[in-house]
Design a protein around this motif. Structure first.
Motif, PDB file in Angstrom:
ATOM      1  N   LYS A 438       0.852  -1.186   0.000  1.00 44.01           N
ATOM      2  CA  LYS A 438       0.000   0.000   0.000  1.00 44.01           C
ATOM      3  C   LYS A 438       0.880   1.225   0.000  1.00 44.01           C
ATOM      4  N   GLN A 439       0.676   2.073  -0.983  1.00 41.63           N
ATOM      5  CA  GLN A 439       1.578   3.213  -1.162  1.00 41.63           C
ATOM      6  C   GLN A 439       1.485   4.183   0.004  1.00 41.63           C
ATOM      7  N   SER A 440       0.278   4.385   0.587  1.00 43.50           N
ATOM      8  CA  SER A 440       0.108   5.368   1.676  1.00 43.50           C
ATOM      9  C   SER A 440       0.218   4.726   3.042  1.00 43.50           C
ATOM     10  N   SER A 441       0.839   3.555   3.133  1.00 43.41           N
ATOM     11  CA  SER A 441       0.951   2.859   4.402  1.00 43.41           C
ATOM     12  C   SER A 441       2.159   3.368   5.188  1.00 43.41           C
ATOM     13  N   GLU A 442       2.253   2.913   6.434  1.00 47.41           N
ATOM     14  CA  GLU A 442       3.387   3.266   7.299  1.00 47.41           C
ATOM     15  C   GLU A 442       4.526   2.269   7.065  1.00 47.41           C
ATOM     16  N   CYS A 443       5.730   2.781   7.091  1.00 43.23           N
ATOM     17  CA  CYS A 443       6.888   1.928   6.842  1.00 43.23           C
ATOM     18  C   CYS A 443       7.156   1.062   8.064  1.00 43.23           C
ATOM     19  N   LEU A 444       7.309  -0.247   7.810  1.00 41.14           N
ATOM     20  CA  LEU A 444       7.534  -1.173   8.914  1.00 41.14           C
ATOM     21  C   LEU A 444       9.017  -1.305   9.254  1.00 41.14           C
TER      22      LEU A 444
END
Length: 462
Positions: A438-444
């Motif tokens: 998901k492009q607008s997700s938070e980086c893990l």
């Protein structure tokens, strides 16, 4: 009915003149009066009555063939009926009226056999008992030649009927008085005629007055009938007009009520839609702003104050208190800021410093709002992606074998990068730093970076 009844000979029938018997239509033969005042000749009466000389014969009811009235014959039979001398001897006399004796006879009743003046003719036709009698003008009768003949006794043909038996109510001669009418009260026929004539004239005079009155009453009844019909038609018209107007008024009132109902329904539906939208927004805000937040990131929500009817309050000034405390660290509290918008809404903003679970208490005028206290989960600061959102590390690195991708994918042939998107490796775009699709997700993975604070709209209903 009876055998042995005498029959008239053709010679006798041919030698008699004047009116005829209404039963056999032949000239009179010993006519006698029935109790209904209709005359029949003796042979016709014997065919109606009991056998002549029947022992112990009692009164027998018979029907008059003229008026169909039920009359009773005397016990002695037909012979005891009163002879009709007028029909037998003076049928055609045209001297004076037999009823009033004031005027000249102008007609004669063929049923009764009496002479009648013009006035008595009219009265004779109007009376109920004689209305069906046939009255002819005197000049049309055929036995006027017998007008001057004396009345002879049928029992004593040589004797003239000059007396009247009061008990038997019939004219008699001197021989009858000395015979079977002995000791019966009697008087001269002239006296009886005058006495009864005066009574008849008096009755006729009274009758004439009553007739005039009755004619006036009948005329008034006809007028009243016409007035009643006219009034009934007018009232019927008024009733129809009133009913039509009443129905029209009811229909108009019905249409107004239906219009008001439709308007009220639309208004309530709009209100329900608005409340539904507010509740949905409330649920969304509670799931986002009140239930989750980011560390060191200012966020907030909006409090909507409604009145008791569910309508939104149009002014501010309410005492709104908000406390946010950490559930595990009592000394770690968040100081919120309450902003009164002046229109019944209040914006509450806060910035939590520590991640974890918080309790948010909201009260207005010292009373908790619905759902308070709320549970708030504060997450770590939002991590932005440091890599590239691409479909293949091999493509992104320009074909270098040593290029690695954080997703852990590799390609055959010693390549360290992923081969997503190439033949044999179907895939999709992803972050090269952590593999999120998901492009607008938070980086893990990777170090967190500072981001600009953002404000969310939170809606809470009281």
């Amino acid at each position: 009915m009876l055998g042995g009844a005498p029959t008239r000979s053709p010679a006798v029938a041919a030698g008699m003149s004047g009116p005829r018997c209404p039963q056999c239509a032949q000239p009179w033969v010993s006519p006698r009066l029935l109790p209904c005042l209709h005359s029949l000749c003796d042979p016709c009466l014997r065919r109606l009555g009991a056998l002549e000389g029947e022992p112990g014969g009692a009164a027998r009811p018979v029907l008059c063939p003229v008026c169909d009235a039920e009359v009773s014959l005397p016990p002695g039979g037909v012979g005891q009926l009163t002879p009709d001398c007028l029909a037998g001897s003076r049928a055609g006399a045209a001297a004076g009226c037999d009823l009033c004796a004031d005027g000249a006879a102008a007609g004669r009743c063929l049923t009764c056999g009496v002479r009648l003046c013009p006035f008595c003719c009219r009265a004779h036709r109007r009376q109920k008992k004689t209305a069906s009698h046939a009255v002819m003008e005197l000049e049309n009768t055929k036995d006027c030649s017998q007008a001057g003949k004396p009345l002879l006794c049928p029992s004593h043909p040589t004797e003239e009927l000059r007396l009247f038996c009061e008990q038997c109510d019939q004219p008699v001669c001197q021989e009858c008085v000395l015979g079977r009418h002995r000791q019966h009260p009697y008087d001269f026929t002239s006296n009886v005629i005058h006495r009864h004539g005066d009574a008849l004239r008096k009755l006729l005079k009274n009758t004439q007055q009553h007739m005039d009155t009755l004619e006036d009453v009948l005329s008034q009844i006809d007028k009243m009938g016409s007035a009643v019909r006219s009034r009934a038609e007018a009232v019927a018209t008024e009733i129809c007009l009133f009913a039509s107007g009443y129905v029209r008024a009811i229909e108009e009132h019905r249409d107004r009520l239906l219009k008001q109902l439709e308007d009220l329904k639309v208004q309530k539906e709009n209100l329900l839609h608005l409340q539904k939208a507010q509740l949905q927004q409330l649920l969304l805000d509670m799931r986002t702003g009140l239930h989750s937040a980011r560390q060191n990131q200012r966020t907030g929500f909006t409090l909507l104050c409604n009145d008791t009817t569910g309508e939104r309050m149009g002014q501010g000034g309410e005492a709104v208190q908000v406390t946010i405390t950490h559930k595990d660290k009592r000394d770690c509290a968040v100081k919120p800021t309450v902003c009164d918008n002046g229109d019944g809404t209040y914006y509450i903003s806060y910035s939590p410093e520590e991640p974890g679970l918080y309790a948010v208490c909201i009260s207005v005028k010292g009373q908790h709002v619905q759902g308070s206290p709320f549970t708030l989960k504060v997450k770590h600061k939002f991590r932005e992606h440091q890599g590239v959102f691409h479909c293949c590390t091999f493509c992104s690195s320009g074909g270098q074998k040593a290029a690695r991708c954080a997703c852990g994918g590799t390609m055959p042939g010693g390549y360290q990068g992923c081969g997503h998107g190439h033949k044999g490796h179907p895939g999709c775009h992803h972050w090269s730093c952590c593999g999120q699709v998901k492009q607008s997700s938070e980086c893990l993975g990777g170090p967190p970076s500072d981001t600009s604070s953002r404000s969310l709209l939170r809606t809470v209903a009281l």
